[in-house]
Motif scaffolding. Structure first.
Motif, PDB file in Angstrom:
ATOM      1  N   MET A 126       0.843  -1.190   0.000  1.00 50.82           N
ATOM      2  CA  MET A 126       0.000   0.000   0.000  1.00 50.82           C
ATOM      3  C   MET A 126       0.878   1.240   0.000  1.00 50.82           C
ATOM      4  O   MET A 126       1.957   1.258   0.572  1.00 50.82           O
ATOM      5  CB  MET A 126      -0.918  -0.009   1.224  1.00 50.82           C
ATOM      6  N   ILE A 127       0.393   2.266  -0.628  1.00 47.75           N
ATOM      7  CA  ILE A 127       1.100   3.538  -0.676  1.00 47.75           C
ATOM      8  C   ILE A 127       1.034   4.149   0.721  1.00 47.75           C
ATOM      9  O   ILE A 127      -0.050   4.249   1.301  1.00 47.75           O
ATOM     10  CB  ILE A 127       0.459   4.461  -1.731  1.00 47.75           C
ATOM     11  N   PRO A 128       2.167   4.548   1.272  1.00 51.99           N
ATOM     12  CA  PRO A 128       2.156   5.122   2.632  1.00 51.99           C
ATOM     13  C   PRO A 128       1.280   6.377   2.705  1.00 51.99           C
ATOM     14  O   PRO A 128       1.274   7.204   1.789  1.00 51.99           O
ATOM     15  CB  PRO A 128       3.625   5.467   2.883  1.00 51.99           C
ATOM     16  N   ARG A 129       0.558   6.519   3.803  1.00 51.59           N
ATOM     17  CA  ARG A 129      -0.343   7.666   3.990  1.00 51.59           C
ATOM     18  C   ARG A 129       0.366   9.004   3.865  1.00 51.59           C
ATOM     19  O   ARG A 129      -0.218   9.972   3.381  1.00 51.59           O
ATOM     20  CB  ARG A 129      -1.050   7.563   5.334  1.00 51.59           C
ATOM     21  N   GLU A 130       1.613   9.062   4.291  1.00 52.55           N
ATOM     22  CA  GLU A 130       2.334  10.339   4.226  1.00 52.55           C
ATOM     23  C   GLU A 130       2.624  10.772   2.787  1.00 52.55           C
ATOM     24  O   GLU A 130       2.980  11.915   2.546  1.00 52.55           O
ATOM     25  CB  GLU A 130       3.618  10.309   5.059  1.00 52.55           C
ATOM     26  N   LYS A 131       2.429   9.880   1.837  1.00 57.40           N
ATOM     27  CA  LYS A 131       2.625  10.231   0.428  1.00 57.40           C
ATOM     28  C   LYS A 131       1.316  10.649  -0.243  1.00 57.40           C
ATOM     29  O   LYS A 131       1.282  10.889  -1.442  1.00 57.40           O
ATOM     30  CB  LYS A 131       3.262   9.064  -0.320  1.00 57.40           C
ATOM     31  N   ASN A 132       0.254  10.729   0.551  1.00 58.03           N
ATOM     32  CA  ASN A 132      -1.063  11.145   0.060  1.00 58.03           C
ATOM     33  C   ASN A 132      -1.398  12.541   0.563  1.00 58.03           C
ATOM     34  O   ASN A 132      -1.064  12.884   1.695  1.00 58.03           O
ATOM     35  CB  ASN A 132      -2.161  10.219   0.582  1.00 58.03           C
ATOM     36  N   PRO A 133      -2.138  13.300  -0.245  1.00 61.91           N
ATOM     37  CA  PRO A 133      -2.721  14.532   0.297  1.00 61.91           C
ATOM     38  C   PRO A 133      -3.771  14.160   1.350  1.00 61.91           C
ATOM     39  O   PRO A 133      -4.312  13.052   1.341  1.00 61.91           O
ATOM     40  CB  PRO A 133      -3.393  15.175  -0.919  1.00 61.91           C
ATOM     41  N   ASP A 134      -4.081  15.087   2.233  1.00 66.66           N
ATOM     42  CA  ASP A 134      -5.052  14.833   3.301  1.00 66.66           C
ATOM     43  C   ASP A 134      -6.409  14.383   2.768  1.00 66.66           C
ATOM     44  O   ASP A 134      -7.066  13.533   3.369  1.00 66.66           O
ATOM     45  CB  ASP A 134      -5.245  16.075   4.169  1.00 66.66           C
ATOM     46  N   TYR A 135      -6.846  14.955   1.637  1.00 69.39           N
ATOM     47  CA  TYR A 135      -8.171  14.614   1.125  1.00 69.39           C
ATOM     48  C   TYR A 135      -8.238  13.154   0.666  1.00 69.39           C
ATOM     49  O   TYR A 135      -9.299  12.547   0.740  1.00 69.39           O
ATOM     50  CB  TYR A 135      -8.635  15.564   0.012  1.00 69.39           C
ATOM     51  N   ILE A 136      -7.139  12.581   0.215  1.00 63.72           N
ATOM     52  CA  ILE A 136      -7.161  11.153  -0.140  1.00 63.72           C
ATOM     53  C   ILE A 136      -7.211  10.309   1.126  1.00 63.72           C
ATOM     54  O   ILE A 136      -8.001   9.362   1.218  1.00 63.72           O
ATOM     55  CB  ILE A 136      -5.959  10.768  -1.023  1.00 63.72           C
ATOM     56  N   ASN A 137      -6.407  10.653   2.117  1.00 70.55           N
ATOM     57  CA  ASN A 137      -6.441   9.900   3.374  1.00 70.55           C
ATOM     58  C   ASN A 137      -7.812   9.977   4.032  1.00 70.55           C
ATOM     59  O   ASN A 137      -8.307   8.989   4.573  1.00 70.55           O
ATOM     60  CB  ASN A 137      -5.348  10.387   4.323  1.00 70.55           C
ATOM     61  N   SER A 138      -8.434  11.138   3.977  1.00 74.54           N
ATOM     62  CA  SER A 138      -9.769  11.297   4.535  1.00 74.54           C
ATOM     63  C   SER A 138     -10.764  10.387   3.809  1.00 74.54           C
ATOM     64  O   SER A 138     -11.601   9.726   4.431  1.00 74.54           O
ATOM     65  CB  SER A 138     -10.189  12.762   4.424  1.00 74.54           C
ATOM     66  N   PHE A 139     -10.668  10.345   2.489  1.00 73.46           N
ATOM     67  CA  PHE A 139     -11.536   9.476   1.699  1.00 73.46           C
ATOM     68  C   PHE A 139     -11.294   7.999   2.025  1.00 73.46           C
ATOM     69  O   PHE A 139     -12.247   7.222   2.148  1.00 73.46           O
ATOM     70  CB  PHE A 139     -11.321   9.726   0.204  1.00 73.46           C
ATOM     71  N   LEU A 140     -10.036   7.609   2.178  1.00 75.66           N
ATOM     72  CA  LEU A 140      -9.719   6.213   2.502  1.00 75.66           C
ATOM     73  C   LEU A 140     -10.294   5.830   3.864  1.00 75.66           C
ATOM     74  O   LEU A 140     -10.858   4.744   4.031  1.00 75.66           O
ATOM     75  CB  LEU A 140      -8.210   5.977   2.450  1.00 75.66           C
ATOM     76  N   ASP A 141     -10.161   6.732   4.835  1.00 76.44           N
ATOM     77  CA  ASP A 141     -10.742   6.491   6.165  1.00 76.44           C
ATOM     78  C   ASP A 141     -12.260   6.357   6.077  1.00 76.44           C
ATOM     79  O   ASP A 141     -12.861   5.480   6.697  1.00 76.44           O
ATOM     80  CB  ASP A 141     -10.369   7.610   7.134  1.00 76.44           C
ATOM     81  N   TYR A 142     -12.880   7.231   5.318  1.00 75.09           N
ATOM     82  CA  TYR A 142     -14.326   7.197   5.101  1.00 75.09           C
ATOM     83  C   TYR A 142     -14.738   5.872   4.453  1.00 75.09           C
ATOM     84  O   TYR A 142     -15.752   5.273   4.839  1.00 75.09           O
ATOM     85  CB  TYR A 142     -14.719   8.387   4.217  1.00 75.09           C
ATOM     86  N   SER A 143     -13.940   5.413   3.506  1.00 75.31           N
ATOM     87  CA  SER A 143     -14.252   4.159   2.800  1.00 75.31           C
ATOM     88  C   SER A 143     -14.250   2.967   3.743  1.00 75.31           C
ATOM     89  O   SER A 143     -15.084   2.068   3.612  1.00 75.31           O
ATOM     90  CB  SER A 143     -13.254   3.923   1.671  1.00 75.31           C
ATOM     91  N   ILE A 144     -13.318   2.966   4.686  1.00 75.19           N
ATOM     92  CA  ILE A 144     -13.233   1.861   5.647  1.00 75.19           C
ATOM     93  C   ILE A 144     -14.350   1.958   6.686  1.00 75.19           C
ATOM     94  O   ILE A 144     -15.049   0.981   6.956  1.00 75.19           O
ATOM     95  CB  ILE A 144     -11.862   1.857   6.354  1.00 75.19           C
ATOM     96  N   THR A 145     -14.531   3.146   7.241  1.00 75.91           N
ATOM     97  CA  THR A 145     -15.441   3.282   8.384  1.00 75.91           C
ATOM     98  C   THR A 145     -16.906   3.417   7.989  1.00 75.91           C
ATOM     99  O   THR A 145     -17.765   2.783   8.584  1.00 75.91           O
ATOM    100  CB  THR A 145     -15.049   4.492   9.252  1.00 75.91           C
ATOM    101  N   ILE A 146     -17.209   4.222   6.996  1.00 76.18           N
ATOM    102  CA  ILE A 146     -18.599   4.500   6.642  1.00 76.18           C
ATOM    103  C   ILE A 146     -19.089   3.582   5.515  1.00 76.18           C
ATOM    104  O   ILE A 146     -20.167   3.016   5.599  1.00 76.18           O
ATOM    105  CB  ILE A 146     -18.796   5.977   6.237  1.00 76.18           C
TER     106      ILE A 146
END
Length: 123
Positions: free
Chosen positions: A1-21
């Motif tokens: 997986m691509i490390p979170r620190e290599k993503n903009p915040d909006y991608i990490n937020s979307f990934l978190d949303y995808s897992i949780t919601i």
């Protein structure tokens, strides 16, 4: 997986949303991350935002919310065309990437929890 620190915040937020919601599997979220990273690398090249010739080395963390607002349906079509012609991606692969892009922009435009809310959905 691509490390979170290599993503903009909006991608990490979307990934978190995808897992949780959205209750997506870790494998689905990993593919979302991969698809979006490649999409934004393509867009950065298309928008002349980088001099890097190797797409794998393009730093997408520099892609801002203002840059997101500049993406059009034509840019998305160009990306899908690039996948088909240059990468020879199969129709099923292109369909998955289109789905990822649609879900991502829907999240940015419709979800109240998104801190990166966009005014319009280019997808």
């Amino acid at each position: 997986m691509i490390p979170r620190e290599k993503n903009p915040d909006y991608i990490n937020s979307f990934l978190d949303y995808s897992i949780t919601i959205l209750n997506k599997s870790p494998n689905s979220v990993k593919e979302y991350n991969y698809d979006l990273t490649n999409f934004f690398r393509f867009i950065m090249i298309r928008f002349n935002m980088t001099n890097e010739e190797d797409p794998e080395k393009i730093d997408i963390t520099k892609f801002t919310k203002d840059d997101l607002r500049k993406i059009t349906l034509e840019d998305i079509h160009s990306y899908i065309s690039h996948l088909a012609i240059d990468n020879r991606a199969k129709a099923t692969t292109r369909a998955r990437k289109i789905s990822t892009i649609r879900i991502f922009f829907h999240y940015l435009c419709q979800d109240a929890s998104s801190q990166f809310l966009l005014d319009h959905n280019p997808a």
